[in-house]
Design a protein around this motif. Structure first.
Motif, mmCIF file in Angstrom:
data_model
loop_
_atom_site.group_PDB
_atom_site.id
_atom_site.type_symbol
_atom_site.label_atom_id
_atom_site.label_comp_id
_atom_site.label_asym_id
_atom_site.label_seq_id
_atom_site.Cartn_x
_atom_site.Cartn_y
_atom_site.Cartn_z
ATOM 1 N N TRP A 76 0.805 -1.219 0.000
ATOM 2 C CA TRP A 76 0.000 0.000 0.000
ATOM 3 C C TRP A 76 0.843 1.277 0.000
ATOM 4 C CZ3 TRP A 76 -4.940 0.514 -1.172
ATOM 5 C CH2 TRP A 76 -5.792 -0.578 -1.044
ATOM 6 N N THR A 92 0.589 4.349 -4.745
ATOM 7 C CA THR A 92 0.355 5.614 -5.436
ATOM 8 C C THR A 92 1.551 6.042 -6.273
ATOM 9 O OG1 THR A 92 -1.167 6.356 -3.696
ATOM 10 C CG2 THR A 92 -0.234 8.043 -5.132
ATOM 11 N N VAL A 98 -7.277 -0.052 -6.075
ATOM 12 C CA VAL A 98 -6.903 1.126 -5.298
ATOM 13 C C VAL A 98 -7.885 1.282 -4.151
ATOM 14 C CG1 VAL A 98 -5.864 2.326 -7.252
ATOM 15 C CG2 VAL A 98 -8.280 2.695 -6.728
ATOM 16 N N THR A 133 -10.292 6.000 -0.899
ATOM 17 C CA THR A 133 -9.839 7.382 -0.798
ATOM 18 C C THR A 133 -8.856 7.763 -1.905
ATOM 19 O OG1 THR A 133 -8.109 6.677 0.757
ATOM 20 C CG2 THR A 133 -10.175 7.462 1.705
ATOM 21 N N GLN A 134 -8.327 6.773 -2.615
ATOM 22 C CA GLN A 134 -7.389 7.049 -3.707
ATOM 23 C C GLN A 134 -8.092 7.176 -5.052
ATOM 24 O OE1 GLN A 134 -5.116 3.491 -3.084
ATOM 25 N NE2 GLN A 134 -3.470 4.565 -1.998
#
Length: 245
Positions: free
Chosen positions: A86, A90, A108, A111-112
């Motif tokens: 994790w 990103t 994902v 919140t991403q």
């Protein structure tokens, strides 16, 4: 920044998601990956690249089943599964989106998702939702994958929140075990009031790092952590509108 529009969405059913991701891109990337349309028809490089978040979040038994089932359903094609921690997701995804070899399907977090759906990095799945099925997940999870009224991400998995409580504390305070959210809120307040002399006592205690559980309760009670101001989309972060019990 140039973004490759081949990454699909947060997974709902890994197999169904992979199939739709494959069908939805409809073109071959310059880095050798092809869309699933090519994989299922026998043309081009027959590999679908799937990124799953977390080393152990998705059990090996599931990924083994998925790879086998994929090969059975789409003979001649291969499902390549990559697990990414994790904290790295990103950064690696941002880099991959600007390359010629982005993943075809990626998991994902809720919140991403908006960061990618809002800039056109994910494929529009609106026309594919009926194929994924009406029971693909809770309505709120489906809504969180939308942007500007279109579906770009769908649920992969979800879970429930569990509350542990002290039977003695409830008995001593004369509070019945709550069965609704409203009753829970009242019970938390009453428990706090019964311990008015203890400044460290809370009727609803959440570990400091366990903000996900706390924020779920905040939203369920009409609270917010940020609000949009003006057409520019700037955000302010007010104090939570639901106070600690």
């Amino acid at each position: 920044m140039k973004i490759k529009n081949t990454v699909s969405f947060t997974l709902a059913s890994v197999l169904a998601a992979g199939a739709l991701a494959a069908c939805s891109s409809g073109s071959t990337t310059t880095g050798g990956n092809t869309s699933g349309a090519a994989a299922t028809t026998g043309g081009g490089a027959k590999t679908i690249n799937l990124w799953l978040a977390g080393k152990e979040d998705t059990p090996k038994e599931l990924t083994d089943w998925l790879a086998k089932t994929w090969t059975t359903k789409y003979p001649g094609s291969t499902l390549k599964i990559t697990h990414i921690d994790w904290p790295e997701l990103t950064t690696r995804l941002n880099t991959a989106l600007q390359s010629d070899t982005p993943p075809d399907v990626v998991e994902v977090g809720n919140t991403q998702a908006a960061a990618y759906t809002s800039v056109g990095a994910f494929t529009d799945l609106t026309s594919k939702m009926s194929e994924l099925g009406a029971d693909i997940g809770p309505k709120s999870f489906i809504e969180s994958g939308k942007w500007d009224g279109k579906n770009y991400a769908v649920p992969y998995y979800w879970g429930s929140r569990y509350i542990f409580y002290s039977k003695k504390a409830f008995k001593d305070a004369g509070v019945a075990v709550p069965t609704t959210l409203a009753d829970f809120n009242k019970a938390a307040v009453t428990l706090k009031q019964k311990q008015a002399g203890n400044s460290k006592y809370s009727g609803f205690w959440v570990p400091g790092q366990d903000w996900r559980n706390g924020i779920s309760w905040l939203f369920a009670n009409g609270g917010d952590i940020a609000t949009q101001e003006g057409a520019s989309g700037s955000a302010s972060c007010p104090r939570p509108t639901a106070s600690r019990a």
